[in-house]
Design an enzyme around this catalytic site. Structure first.
Site, PDB file in Angstrom:
ATOM      1  N   HIS A  54      -0.572   4.894  -6.890  1.00  0.00           N
ATOM      2  CA  HIS A  54      -0.683   5.153  -5.502  1.00  0.00           C
ATOM      3  C   HIS A  54      -1.284   6.505  -5.356  1.00  0.00           C
ATOM      4  O   HIS A  54      -1.019   7.525  -5.905  1.00  0.00           O
ATOM      5  CB  HIS A  54       0.874   5.495  -4.627  1.00  0.00           C
ATOM      6  N   ASP A  71       0.542  11.272   2.601  1.00  0.00           N
ATOM      7  CA  ASP A  71       0.846  10.185   2.266  1.00  0.00           C
ATOM      8  C   ASP A  71       0.623   9.113   3.002  1.00  0.00           C
ATOM      9  O   ASP A  71       1.412   9.098   4.168  1.00  0.00           O
ATOM     10  CB  ASP A  71       2.346  10.132   1.628  1.00  0.00           C
ATOM     11  N   CYS A 122      -4.604   2.422  -0.018  1.00  0.00           N
ATOM     12  CA  CYS A 122      -4.037   3.781   0.096  1.00  0.00           C
ATOM     13  C   CYS A 122      -5.251   5.010  -0.033  1.00  0.00           C
ATOM     14  O   CYS A 122      -5.297   5.971   0.549  1.00  0.00           O
ATOM     15  CB  CYS A 122      -2.752   4.296  -0.677  1.00  0.00           C
TER      16      CYS A 122
END
Length: 205
Positions: A54, A71, A122
């Site tokens: 991630h 994030d 992401c």
């Protein structure tokens, strides 16, 4: 799937972040070591030897001695540690020791979700955040023309069917944003969209 390091570097540079971009790193990112220089990086929650899990974005503004941690899921510190075994206390301490006379810095962390739970975009969302940072370094999370294109939802609703249309719309806006600004994204659009699709992680389950 998701984004490769080479893709992220190419896109970030085309978004105008080049002079401030330190590169892509795995979880061993050393932190920000230049005390007076605006800087940013894209950091993976896993070791490079794993292939990555991630992507997060980190940015340092020396004027207000603030470190920003973006994030796309908006996970809490505890959840980042629980899900990814990722902790950033060490890199913050190293940054503080290197970058400020009193070894104190402010951390501002994203708390809302802009990415769908099964999306593999992401890294691309991190590129978008870094564009906001280099253009509006005192308010990169919100109240700027880039991040205001996205609609955040509470992290607690990440898995709720109710927010799926909002998060899907965010990804469509992300692609549109990059298509307008990155020739690399334009050239490889089909492949990148396939690798980062909104339901990509569900397909891999």
């Amino acid at each position: 799937m998701g984004s490769s390091e080479q893709e992220l570097v190419a896109i970030v540079r085309e978004l105008g972040c080049g002079p401030y971009f330190l590169g892509t790193f795995d979880k061993r990112f050393p932190g920000f070591m230049a005390p007076h220089k605006l800087a940013c990086a894209i950091v993976n929650t896993a070791g490079r030897e794993t292939g990555g899990v991630h992507w997060l974005a980190l940015a340092w503004n020396p004027k207000n001695r603030t470190c920003y941690l973006f994030d796309p899921f908006g996970f809490s510190d505890e959840r980042l540690k629980q899900i990814y075994q990722f902790e950033y206390e060490g890199l913050l301490k190293r940054s503080a020791l290197a970058s400020t006379p009193d070894h104190c810095i402010t951390l501002i962390k994203s708390t809302q979700t802009v990415q769908g739970p099964f999306s593999a975009a992401c890294g691309l969302f991190c590129c978008m955040f870094l564009h906001a940072f280099v253009n509006w370094p005192t308010s990169p999370m919100e109240r700027n023309p880039t991040m205001d294109l996205l609609t955040g939802v509470p992290n607690s609703m990440l898995q709720s069917p109710q927010v799926v249309p909002t998060l899907r719309h965010n990804q469509e806006r992300l692609y549109r944003f990059l298509a307008q600004r990155s020739p690399y994204f334009q050239r490889h659009c089909e492949r990148i969209k396939k690798a980062t699709a909104f339901d990509q992680m569900k397909n891999n389950m």
